[in-house]
Write a protein that holds these residues in place. Structure first.
Motif, PDB file in Angstrom:
ATOM      1  N   PHE A 179     -36.871 -72.239 -49.958  1.00  0.00           N
ATOM      2  CA  PHE A 179     -36.458 -73.150 -50.641  1.00  0.00           C
ATOM      3  C   PHE A 179     -37.253 -73.292 -51.753  1.00  0.00           C
ATOM      4  CE2 PHE A 179     -37.231 -77.570 -51.948  1.00  0.00           C
ATOM      5  CZ  PHE A 179     -35.952 -78.288 -52.027  1.00  0.00           C
ATOM      6  N   VAL A 180     -38.525 -72.973 -51.867  1.00  0.00           N
ATOM      7  CA  VAL A 180     -39.381 -72.913 -53.122  1.00  0.00           C
ATOM      8  C   VAL A 180     -38.886 -71.785 -54.100  1.00  0.00           C
ATOM      9  CG1 VAL A 180     -41.643 -72.777 -54.121  1.00  0.00           C
ATOM     10  CG2 VAL A 180     -41.227 -74.160 -51.865  1.00  0.00           C
ATOM     11  N   ASN A 182     -36.266 -69.842 -54.115  1.00  0.00           N
ATOM     12  CA  ASN A 182     -34.975 -69.749 -54.623  1.00  0.00           C
ATOM     13  C   ASN A 182     -34.900 -70.637 -55.953  1.00  0.00           C
ATOM     14  OD1 ASN A 182     -33.982 -67.693 -52.985  1.00  0.00           O
ATOM     15  ND2 ASN A 182     -33.350 -69.314 -51.334  1.00  0.00           N
ATOM     16  N   ARG A 183     -35.376 -71.839 -55.920  1.00  0.00           N
ATOM     17  CA  ARG A 183     -35.512 -72.577 -56.945  1.00  0.00           C
ATOM     18  C   ARG A 183     -36.372 -72.249 -57.884  1.00  0.00           C
ATOM     19  NH1 ARG A 183     -33.567 -74.799 -52.968  1.00  0.00           N
ATOM     20  NH2 ARG A 183     -32.222 -76.603 -52.714  1.00  0.00           N
ATOM     21  N   HIS A 186     -33.838 -69.874 -59.632  1.00  0.00           N
ATOM     22  CA  HIS A 186     -32.708 -70.815 -60.272  1.00  0.00           C
ATOM     23  C   HIS A 186     -33.269 -71.418 -61.548  1.00  0.00           C
ATOM     24  CE1 HIS A 186     -29.287 -73.532 -60.294  1.00  0.00           C
ATOM     25  NE2 HIS A 186     -30.339 -74.392 -60.668  1.00  0.00           N
ATOM     26  N   PHE A 187     -34.516 -71.846 -61.602  1.00  0.00           N
ATOM     27  CA  PHE A 187     -35.044 -72.191 -62.886  1.00  0.00           C
ATOM     28  C   PHE A 187     -34.989 -71.163 -64.046  1.00  0.00           C
ATOM     29  CE2 PHE A 187     -38.650 -72.874 -65.476  1.00  0.00           C
ATOM     30  CZ  PHE A 187     -38.248 -74.178 -66.251  1.00  0.00           C
ATOM     31  N   LYS A 190     -31.834 -70.302 -65.072  1.00  0.00           N
ATOM     32  CA  LYS A 190     -31.329 -71.518 -65.897  1.00  0.00           C
ATOM     33  C   LYS A 190     -31.822 -71.549 -67.348  1.00  0.00           C
ATOM     34  CE  LYS A 190     -30.841 -76.475 -65.942  1.00  0.00           C
ATOM     35  NZ  LYS A 190     -31.201 -77.583 -65.369  1.00  0.00           N
ATOM     36  N   ARG A 196     -26.584 -68.612 -61.972  1.00  0.00           N
ATOM     37  CA  ARG A 196     -27.540 -69.077 -61.131  1.00  0.00           C
ATOM     38  C   ARG A 196     -26.839 -69.582 -59.619  1.00  0.00           C
ATOM     39  NH1 ARG A 196     -26.941 -72.329 -65.555  1.00  0.00           N
ATOM     40  NH2 ARG A 196     -26.227 -74.514 -64.963  1.00  0.00           N
ATOM     41  N   ILE A 199     -28.038 -67.260 -54.036  1.00  0.00           N
ATOM     42  CA  ILE A 199     -29.315 -67.333 -53.405  1.00  0.00           C
ATOM     43  C   ILE A 199     -30.039 -66.059 -52.980  1.00  0.00           C
ATOM     44  CG2 ILE A 199     -30.323 -68.424 -51.378  1.00  0.00           C
ATOM     45  CD1 ILE A 199     -29.510 -70.450 -53.530  1.00  0.00           C
TER      46      ILE A 199
END
Length: 311
Positions: A179-180, A182-183, A186-187, A190, A196, A199
């Motif tokens: 969860f952490v 992958n974000r 993603h950031f 981005k 983006r 996963i």
């Protein structure tokens, strides 16, 4: 030069000074300890059985590095990177000695570069490489905290430091969750206007964490074999030695100092074992020889990677 640039320059200077202060203090402690016990150290002899145990310690330490390379390959596979074991073993073992270059991060840079050349994005390459020392640190901290809680070793008498160690362990265990991570990916994507939707990490690296614990058990086994070349070890002493080794290895990994935890590891394990039933002169001799064994194992590993897997 703007305020932000000045802050970066000042922080870099402070970091450099801290590194040299830590190195100086720990080196002074080691030299002083050796000086106080030098005569007893020089009287220690190695018999034929001792040399055999040192050779076995070298073999186990070398296998520990090979095991670490296999774990690193599995980390890459967690990020869905196609990685052949022959390629991964070669890259890891050859770059392992780059940590002794100035800056202490040459091995990370070389691995990130190698992964990027295989087609991975820079963000994936960086996270997959940085995840390894995080898992190693978590494994060592987990062993140290468990050992402290059951009384095998006393890592600190300060409850605030003990609380900080628990907080850091929990932070790492949470931070490596998909969860952490992958974000974070993603950031980064981005910010760089890249695709983006993907996963990249599908499962929690709990098995990898257990395998890093195996790595530490292998490294500590090498140290115990080197220790056994000079003194008999009882089964009751082994958990304490493993715990002390793991905590010393952890500090050598995270505290600014010489490459490969040099000096920081030695000073810590001296401090932890000097109050044990082990003769201090034997501990000092083992630490000095084990450092040679560790470097030699890394050099042999690099040779195996370059010549044995360079086909």
């Amino acid at each position: 030069m703007n305020n932000g640039s000045w802050i970066i320059v000042i922080m870099s200077s402070i970091k450099a000074y801290i590194k040299w202060i830590v190195l100086g203090v720990t080196l002074f402690f080691i030299i002083a300890t050796f000086k106080n016990h030098w005569q007893a150290v020089t009287e220690i002899k190695i018999n034929s059985q001792g040399w055999l145990l040192l050779l076995l310690a070298l073999t186990v330490t070398l296998f520990a590095h090979i095991w670490s390379a296999i774990v690193w390959i599995k980390i890459l596979q967690l990020f869905k990177q196609s990685c052949q074991y022959q390629w991964g073993l070669k890259i890891y073992l050859v770059t392992n000695i780059y940590k002794y270059l100035p800056g202490n991060v040459g091995h990370f840079y070389a691995r990130i570069s190698a992964i990027s050349k295989q087609g991975a994005s820079l963000s994936i390459a960086s996270l997959s490489v940085l995840l390894e020392p995080l898992l190693m640190a978590a494994a060592a901290l987990l062993i140290a905290l468990l050992s402290h809680s059951i009384g095998l070793i006393e890592t600190t008498k300060n409850l605030n430091i003990l609380f900080l160690q628990c907080f850091l362990l929990i932070s790492v265990l949470v931070g490596i969750h998909p969860f952490v991570i992958n974000r974070v990916i993603h950031f980064i994507k981005k910010e760089k206007n890249q695709d983006r939707e993907n996963i990249y990490l599908q499962q929690y690296p709990g098995i990898i964490l257990l395998e890093e614990i195996v790595f530490l058990l292998l490294r500590s086994s090498g140290f115990i074999l080197a220790l056994m070349a000079f003194v008999s070890i009882t089964l009751q002493q082994i958990p304490m030695i493993v715990s002390a080794f793991s905590f010393a290895w952890l500090l050598g990994l995270v505290i600014p100092g010489a490459p490969g935890g040099l000096v920081v590891f030695e000073a810590t394990i001296i401090g932890l074992l000097e109050t044990s039933s082990l003769p201090i002169e034997v501990v000092l001799t083992t630490i000095a020889i084990f450092r040679i064994i560790s470097i030699l194992a890394e050099v042999i590993g690099a040779g195996l990677g370059y010549f044995g897997l360079n086909r």
